[in-house]
Design a protein around this motif. Structure first.
Motif, PDB file in Angstrom:
ATOM      1  N   GLU A  19     -33.253 -30.337  56.622  1.00 44.66           N
ATOM      2  CA  GLU A  19     -34.641 -30.730  56.884  1.00 44.66           C
ATOM      3  C   GLU A  19     -34.767 -31.546  58.166  1.00 44.66           C
ATOM      4  OE1 GLU A  19     -36.653 -32.517  53.593  1.00 44.66           O
ATOM      5  OE2 GLU A  19     -36.137 -30.865  52.252  1.00 44.66           O
ATOM      6  N   ASN A  20     -33.696 -32.281  58.534  1.00 53.34           N
ATOM      7  CA  ASN A  20     -33.770 -33.082  59.766  1.00 53.34           C
ATOM      8  C   ASN A  20     -33.251 -32.327  60.984  1.00 53.34           C
ATOM      9  OD1 ASN A  20     -31.045 -33.150  59.279  1.00 53.34           O
ATOM     10  ND2 ASN A  20     -30.897 -35.374  59.101  1.00 53.34           N
ATOM     11  N   ASN A  22     -30.287 -30.597  61.465  1.00 55.09           N
ATOM     12  CA  ASN A  22     -28.851 -30.414  61.676  1.00 55.09           C
ATOM     13  C   ASN A  22     -28.421 -29.034  61.207  1.00 55.09           C
ATOM     14  OD1 ASN A  22     -28.474 -33.029  62.665  1.00 55.09           O
ATOM     15  ND2 ASN A  22     -28.134 -33.864  60.622  1.00 55.09           N
TER      16      ASN A  22
END
Length: 104
Positions: A19-20, A22
């Motif tokens: 979600e971030n 990565n």
């Protein structure tokens, strides 16, 4: 999030991101859209596999990585390198959770 890329050589690849943003896993190259679609559909079964589709590996430098296999045992994707076994296990959990969120 799963992103599908068509590379310059005409091959397709999916990239699974957290979600971030990565990168958690990159697929092997696929020749056609049908092949990559089939591989993505198989990911739905990941949740019910009890981790059997993940192969835990160590490279020659002692780093850990994950290879994701389809139900026929063929490698369809690989993670980046982890410095610890605990990090690799956390990576498996992140991959499983990200697939579950993205493919319904």
């Amino acid at each position: 999030m799963i992103k599908i890329d068509k590379k310059e050589d005409g091959l397709y690849q999916f990239i699974l991101k957290s979600e971030n943003g990565n990168t958690l896993l990159k697929s092997v190259p696929f020749s056609t859209e049908n092949e990559i679609d089939s591989a993505l559909k198989e990911l739905k079964f990941l949740k019910n596999s009890n981790g059997k589709l993940f192969e835990r590996r160590t490279n020659t430098d002692g780093k850990f990585l994950i290879e994701l296999k389809n139900t026929n045992g063929k490698i369809i994707g690989s993670s980046g390198l982890y410095s610890s076994e605990a990090g690799m296990e956390n990576g498996i959990l992140n991959i499983s959770n990200s697939i579950d969120i993205d493919i319904k």
